[in-house]
Write an enzyme that holds these catalytic residues in place. Sequence first.
Site, short mmCIF file in Angstrom:
data_model
loop_
_atom_site.label_atom_id
_atom_site.label_comp_id
_atom_site.label_asym_id
_atom_site.label_seq_id
_atom_site.Cartn_x
_atom_site.Cartn_y
_atom_site.Cartn_z
N ARG A 1 0.82 -1.22 0.00
CA ARG A 1 0.00 0.00 0.00
C ARG A 1 0.85 1.27 0.00
O ARG A 1 0.51 2.28 0.63
CB ARG A 1 -0.97 0.00 1.18
CG ARG A 1 -2.03 -1.08 1.12
CD ARG A 1 -3.01 -0.94 2.26
NE ARG A 1 -2.38 -1.24 3.54
CZ ARG A 1 -2.86 -0.90 4.72
NH1 ARG A 1 -3.99 -0.21 4.79
NH2 ARG A 1 -2.24 -1.23 5.83
N LYS B 1 -19.66 4.55 -10.02
CA LYS B 1 -19.05 3.23 -10.14
C LYS B 1 -18.58 2.96 -11.57
O LYS B 1 -19.22 3.35 -12.55
CB LYS B 1 -20.04 2.15 -9.71
CG LYS B 1 -20.44 2.22 -8.24
CD LYS B 1 -19.28 1.93 -7.32
CE LYS B 1 -19.66 2.05 -5.85
NZ LYS B 1 -20.53 0.98 -5.39
N ILE C 1 -25.21 8.93 8.17
CA ILE C 1 -25.33 7.63 7.50
C ILE C 1 -24.91 6.48 8.42
O ILE C 1 -25.44 5.38 8.32
CB ILE C 1 -24.48 7.61 6.21
CG1 ILE C 1 -24.96 8.72 5.27
CG2 ILE C 1 -24.57 6.26 5.52
CD1 ILE C 1 -26.43 8.66 4.92
N GLU D 1 -19.76 3.22 14.83
CA GLU D 1 -19.12 2.07 14.17
C GLU D 1 -17.61 2.00 14.41
O GLU D 1 -16.85 1.55 13.55
CB GLU D 1 -19.44 2.09 12.67
CG GLU D 1 -20.92 2.07 12.37
CD GLU D 1 -21.26 2.04 10.89
OE1 GLU D 1 -20.35 1.79 10.07
OE2 GLU D 1 -22.42 2.29 10.54
N ARG E 1 -8.63 5.19 -0.90
CA ARG E 1 -9.57 4.34 -0.18
C ARG E 1 -9.42 2.91 -0.70
O ARG E 1 -9.81 2.60 -1.82
CB ARG E 1 -10.99 4.85 -0.40
CG ARG E 1 -12.08 3.92 0.12
CD ARG E 1 -12.14 3.85 1.61
NE ARG E 1 -13.36 3.18 2.04
CZ ARG E 1 -13.44 2.36 3.08
NH1 ARG E 1 -12.36 2.12 3.80
NH2 ARG E 1 -14.57 1.81 3.42
N ASP F 1 -27.92 -1.08 5.10
CA ASP F 1 -27.33 -0.37 3.96
C ASP F 1 -27.17 -1.27 2.74
O ASP F 1 -26.63 -2.37 2.85
CB ASP F 1 -25.97 0.20 4.35
CG ASP F 1 -26.08 1.38 5.31
OD1 ASP F 1 -27.16 1.98 5.35
OD2 ASP F 1 -25.10 1.68 6.00
N HIS G 1 -29.35 2.80 2.72
CA HIS G 1 -28.50 3.85 2.15
C HIS G 1 -27.93 3.36 0.84
O HIS G 1 -27.49 2.21 0.72
CB HIS G 1 -27.36 4.20 3.11
CG HIS G 1 -26.32 5.10 2.49
ND1 HIS G 1 -26.61 6.38 2.06
CD2 HIS G 1 -25.01 4.90 2.21
CE1 HIS G 1 -25.52 6.92 1.56
NE2 HIS G 1 -24.54 6.05 1.64
N HIS H 1 -16.69 13.03 0.73
CA HIS H 1 -15.41 12.59 0.18
C HIS H 1 -14.49 13.76 -0.14
O HIS H 1 -13.42 13.57 -0.70
CB HIS H 1 -15.64 11.71 -1.05
CG HIS H 1 -16.36 10.44 -0.72
ND1 HIS H 1 -17.71 10.31 -0.85
CD2 HIS H 1 -15.90 9.27 -0.22
CE1 HIS H 1 -18.06 9.10 -0.47
NE2 HIS H 1 -17.00 8.45 -0.08
#
Length: 748
Positions: free
Chosen positions: A17, A110, A420, A473, A504, A588, A630, A683
């Site tokens: 990475r 996408k 969200i 979360e 990401r 979601d 969502h 974002h």
Amino acid sequence: MTVPTTTIGYPRIGKSREVKKALEAFWSNKLDEETLLQTVREVEIFNWKTQLKAGIDRIGIGDGTLYDSVLDWVVRLGLIPERFRHLSGLDRYFAMARGKEGIPALEMTKWFDTNYHYLVPEIPTKFEPADFSDFLETAHLAQEFLGDRAIPIILGPISLLRLSNLEISPEQAASYLLERYLILLTQLKNLGITEVQIHEPVLVLGDAANWKELYQSIYPSLAQVGLPLHLVTYFDDLRETYAWVMQLPVTSISLDFTRGRNLELLKQYGFPADKRLGIGIVDARNIWKIRPETLFYILDEIQKFTSNISLQPSASLQFVPYDATKEKHLPEALRNVLSFAEQKLAEVAFLAKTVAGENTKTEQENIQKTWEIFEQFSPANLTVQEKLRNLELSDFERSLSYSLRLSQQIPLPPLPTTTIGSFPQTSEVRKLRVKYKKGEITLADYQAAIDAEIARCIQIQEEIGLDVLVHGEFERTDMVEYFGQQLSGFAFTENGWVQSYGSRYVRPPIIYGDVERTAPMTVREFKIAQSLTQKPVKGMLTAPVTIINWSYPRTDISRQDQAFQIALALREEVADLETAGAQIIQVDEPALREGLPLKTERWNEYLSWAIDSFRLATAIAQPQTQIHTHMCYCEFGDIIQEIERLDADVISIENSRSNNQTLREVTEGGYSHQIGNGTYDVHSPVVPTTEQIVRQLKAGIANLPLSQIWVNPDCGLKTRRWEEVIPALKNMVEATRIMREEINDISK
């Protein structure tokens, strides 16, 4: 007979990475531009060497990127929208990707039916000068390492247009682009490049025939440069376009033989004798080792129509991790049937040797043996399979319709505010998880620390003034991985990272067996959060189709069966959350649209089981329980009726980055349930002003009845920093207060 091998893209994030780490350090002003660019270059060179070592004959180069390869072509071709033109260099590049104070980023959506996100080009009325210097530099450097094996990858002009938002006609844009592509091809030819790949994935889309005239006008001009063109398609077949695509003046055409019906088309129409067929035979989008006997049959059938072939993965290998041998903690029986990028290179080479007549019987037998061992390791779960067989229609229906249950659900003020689900995953939270995994702290210590984060999150939301809260979360590494870790039939990698967008990265779980819930998954954290506030806290789950689409699913049973197995597990969780006091449960499903087949004739079959899987998971909820879902970064207009069939009480949508297009699609489709209008782009690091959010809310009110509208960010806040999140949410709540006062004044 020698059969050449080809690659058409490779992972570009770095085996450890490196690109992510360099990007985020650069954005934090901890790394200079030169070092960032050098890091990306070193990753590219490593990738080239890996493919060269594997014996690949034609190595695709030039697909490395700082953020998104489509954005790279936007910049190279000079397609810069007016709002970015006062900027330059990386400042401009990252403003287009992430936004900048007062300047919205390009829309993001996408890439076909994958979980990769690309930045949508905006074709302006006026182009800036093209600049291919970075691409030419890469090509020149690749020649030093690879010689004639270096084959530059170019995003085709028609695909670029089809995937863009146009301010001018396609014909006018194509004319402008043609001049620039001719310059690029000429410059590459002058460098001594022997062939280029031109990727035209839009040829597999259902509307590809609409672009026939442009293809037939542009490609003869491109061919006149005299540089051999390899036209690359993937993700599906060319059913609508095969006959005329075969006549385009290119030297090679790649087809995907892992998806769609290209083999049938080949049998029906044949293949031109003057072209090479690139056979996409190794599936670039799953992580399972090949089953040679199946692929040998396909290759035998193909060779009845042409012997001028090359073998390759079905698409870019960017959709799989680097190397399965690095996964030391997976069961050996499972690891031995996994194939990541490096293993897929070996599989391409193995198949090429087999077609060439070299003796590979022993290797084939070894592959078969690994599969036999795996099948013994992962037997069927008869209990789960019995549950599937016993499903009834009533299992998919809530006890009351939406209109009847609405009055029984929790009363909230007009324009209720929420988020969200996720809140910032700070370095402290990540370090906490690492310590727990290493055994440096006990489970009790870990849970106590997570509970403290939950308490802080609840307090912050209370102070901001949100109406419906979430627990944040903090215990979740990822919205899919977290659930998979608590379900049987899932396995997890340590190094299986793939790029979702920019920096990401995700590690998709591997579904290798039947799925079953063995214990409650989210109830403990929900109870902690709800005990800290009088306001409702949402239970937070991830829906079946998203879990499948963001995992590597099995290939031995249908996706429908896998979705229903996951739905049954979530159904049990919904019931337990209700028992624990949850009045609102969010399930979601952001990947529902992503999984839609590229061919419209296959939509109904997919949507039938995909929608049913959500209903199976949520229909157990009592009428007074409000079910949310969502969805983000996708187009809704053409499936809005199916989305309503989900029967969720509230759906939250991305809307800010698409300039309210999503909202208009929902409105025009006559959607009757409640909608969370994504008020700002999470974002981007830019904090939205109250005035910006007021404008967004007014757009919502102009399109929808007030009773249908919720107020929320457009996606989760996991990747943002607290110093961005808190002021943004404060501005969102303040904007809502302003709108409520206006509404009250009007009602008086």
